[in-house]
Design an enzyme around this catalytic site. Sequence first.
Site, mmCIF file in Angstrom:
data_model
loop_
_atom_site.group_PDB
_atom_site.id
_atom_site.type_symbol
_atom_site.label_atom_id
_atom_site.label_comp_id
_atom_site.label_asym_id
_atom_site.label_seq_id
_atom_site.Cartn_x
_atom_site.Cartn_y
_atom_site.Cartn_z
ATOM 1 N N ASN A 60 28.571 15.980 22.974
ATOM 2 C CA ASN A 60 27.820 16.710 24.002
ATOM 3 C C ASN A 60 27.916 15.977 25.334
ATOM 4 O O ASN A 60 29.058 15.742 25.789
ATOM 5 C CB ASN A 60 26.408 17.105 23.559
ATOM 6 C CG ASN A 60 25.504 16.031 23.049
ATOM 7 O OD1 ASN A 60 25.739 15.449 21.996
ATOM 8 N ND2 ASN A 60 24.432 15.749 23.752
ATOM 9 N N ASP A 61 26.829 15.586 25.940
ATOM 10 C CA ASP A 61 26.822 15.175 27.355
ATOM 11 C C ASP A 61 27.873 14.122 27.723
ATOM 12 O O ASP A 61 28.028 13.129 26.998
ATOM 13 C CB ASP A 61 25.474 14.551 27.718
ATOM 14 C CG ASP A 61 24.285 15.296 27.164
ATOM 15 O OD1 ASP A 61 24.456 16.356 26.560
ATOM 16 O OD2 ASP A 61 23.172 14.782 27.334
ATOM 17 N N PRO A 62 28.499 14.270 28.901
ATOM 18 C CA PRO A 62 29.277 13.158 29.450
ATOM 19 C C PRO A 62 28.307 12.057 29.893
ATOM 20 O O PRO A 62 27.236 12.362 30.432
ATOM 21 C CB PRO A 62 29.964 13.774 30.673
ATOM 22 C CG PRO A 62 29.092 14.914 31.079
ATOM 23 C CD PRO A 62 28.461 15.437 29.811
ATOM 24 N N GLN A 77 28.095 11.623 24.424
ATOM 25 C CA GLN A 77 27.249 11.686 23.235
ATOM 26 C C GLN A 77 28.136 12.180 22.087
ATOM 27 O O GLN A 77 28.757 13.248 22.192
ATOM 28 C CB GLN A 77 26.081 12.646 23.480
ATOM 29 C CG GLN A 77 25.147 12.217 24.616
ATOM 30 C CD GLN A 77 24.128 11.197 24.162
ATOM 31 O OE1 GLN A 77 23.188 11.516 23.450
ATOM 32 N NE2 GLN A 77 24.311 9.941 24.559
ATOM 33 N N SER A 121 21.502 9.913 26.704
ATOM 34 C CA SER A 121 22.342 9.930 27.907
ATOM 35 C C SER A 121 21.942 8.928 28.982
ATOM 36 O O SER A 121 20.783 8.516 29.080
ATOM 37 C CB SER A 121 22.351 11.338 28.487
ATOM 38 O OG SER A 121 23.137 12.132 27.637
#
Length: 574
Positions: A60-62, A77, A121
């Site tokens: 998922n998130d950068p 993630q 994150s």
Amino acid sequence: MGPPKCLNVFIALCSLSMICNNCVDAFHAIHPNLQSFSVHSVDTLHRTGFHFQPPRNWINDPNAPMYYNGVYHLFYQYNPKGAVWGNIVWGHSVSKDLINWKVLEPGLYPSKRFDKYGCWSGSATILPGKGPVILYTGVVDKKGNEVQCYAIPENISDPFLRKWVKPDAFNPIVFDDDINGSAFRDPTTAWWSKDGHWRMLVGGKVKNRGMAYLYRSKDFVNWVRAKHPIHSAPHTGMWECPDFYPVSLRGRNGLDPSVFGNNVKHVMKNSLDMTRYEYYTVGTYLWNKDKYIPDNTSEDGWGGLRYDYGNFYASKSFYDPSKNRRILWAWANESDTKEDDVKKGWAGIQAIPRTVWLDSHGRQLVQWPVEELNSLRGKEVNMRNQKLKKGDYVEVKGITAAQADVEVTFSFSSLDKAEAFDPKWVNAEDLCVQKGLKLEGGVGPFGFLTLASEKLEEFTPVFFTIFKASNNNKHVVLMCSDARSSSLNSELYKPSFGGFVDVNLVNKKISLRSLIDHSVVESFGAGGKTNILSRVYPTLAVNNHAHFFVFNNGIEHITVKNLKAWNMKSAIRD
Ligand code: DQQ
């Protein structure tokens, strides 16, 4: 404009996720039985050729994108054990050109009392003369209480910064008893202010008011919360992954986060947990008052400006000093089912990194794929001065239409036939659904049919429709990316996305670029003013069976002035 119609559904889903997610106020769907389930071999059918994704499993998130000593770093993630969210560590890849990547061992993983239940994150800050520091969210307990932690490279002379340490001495560096601990995460890159303090933001909410808390520090390890959040907005819910950075009023160059001055505006972006959409504002940062005031040129809430009106979330930008530019990364989640993800053995991609700058009128940002992407362009096909009458669909032959980059300028001789715009049409997405691609219009719909099967059983259209506004001869431009006919598979989420385009049409031209990559169509309208990323899963329009068309369904004739299409080579990602 009020909250979107879908808000109530999202609120209901949100409460549901709070129940099934150990009361952690995050929206990732939790499937405990699938979190550590891994297939033997990954399914390659819908895997991307040039959008970033690791060899297998969920992302998922950068996180903490940065450029350091000639190398770009991208953390993300990552679930090392399965294709749904869970077991999250910080995957780590490095690149010299933002396109071809080398996968390294995870940079961060739960290992300390302050991040035992998760390394969530965060962002990187390059301390002058010292090197990078990562700020990230540690989940300390089963209830999901979040604190902010820091990590530094174990060996600063390792060119890839493979190993990271989390010093016990000061960690966690931020924990506040009077803040709701399960709505307190995702620290930003820090910036240096003239008063000798570093400052950074952490996302949060109080009741349903989304906010970004501001922290100050002289030494980067002792942080004090400012009296008020730097900014907050009612009815927006949890602000995940806030981003805050300066943009130049003079040209396209990006700015280091610590730049202030007369020729600078600031951008604040929040990822809204309740809708999984982001919005941003352009405004003024009063650094000595620890306040950000958005300009009144766009809405500060649900209906505000978005980097992307499609599947684009948890984005994060960074300043690239090697090319004086600001680069934006974002996560594009799957739109298929979790069962499909488990079967495929992977889920989640990153959007193509985009250069981002302030438009010359100062009201919005403009984004464009980083120039390095052009190095993957192979064979080129052109189309010039092709007339499109109402109902014309013309195929662009000779390209690998499942993995391509297409840029076009459309022109028209008059806007007289444009349909009148009804001021009640405030929601672009609804209007895309209502008008669709087939309904005849005055000027448009015209645009691309991407990922189309030979007999058009499947296709993902990306198109414009131009309306006449009631005031001063102005026009309203609608851009849509419609996944409703993208696949014969009926189990999928196939949304029609849309955004309005703030563009001057005096030259009677408008441009469109689409990056087509098997299960993603990422499109840039009017040079990157309005952008839409769609995830799609064709069953027939795959690999060599995919086709690409230009079309017009409006009464006004449209001309394809100049179209360039390239076969795209695959990026290296090993
Ligand atoms: N994803 C992370 C959180 C963040 C959310 C957890 C956004 O830190 O708020 O994987 O997608």
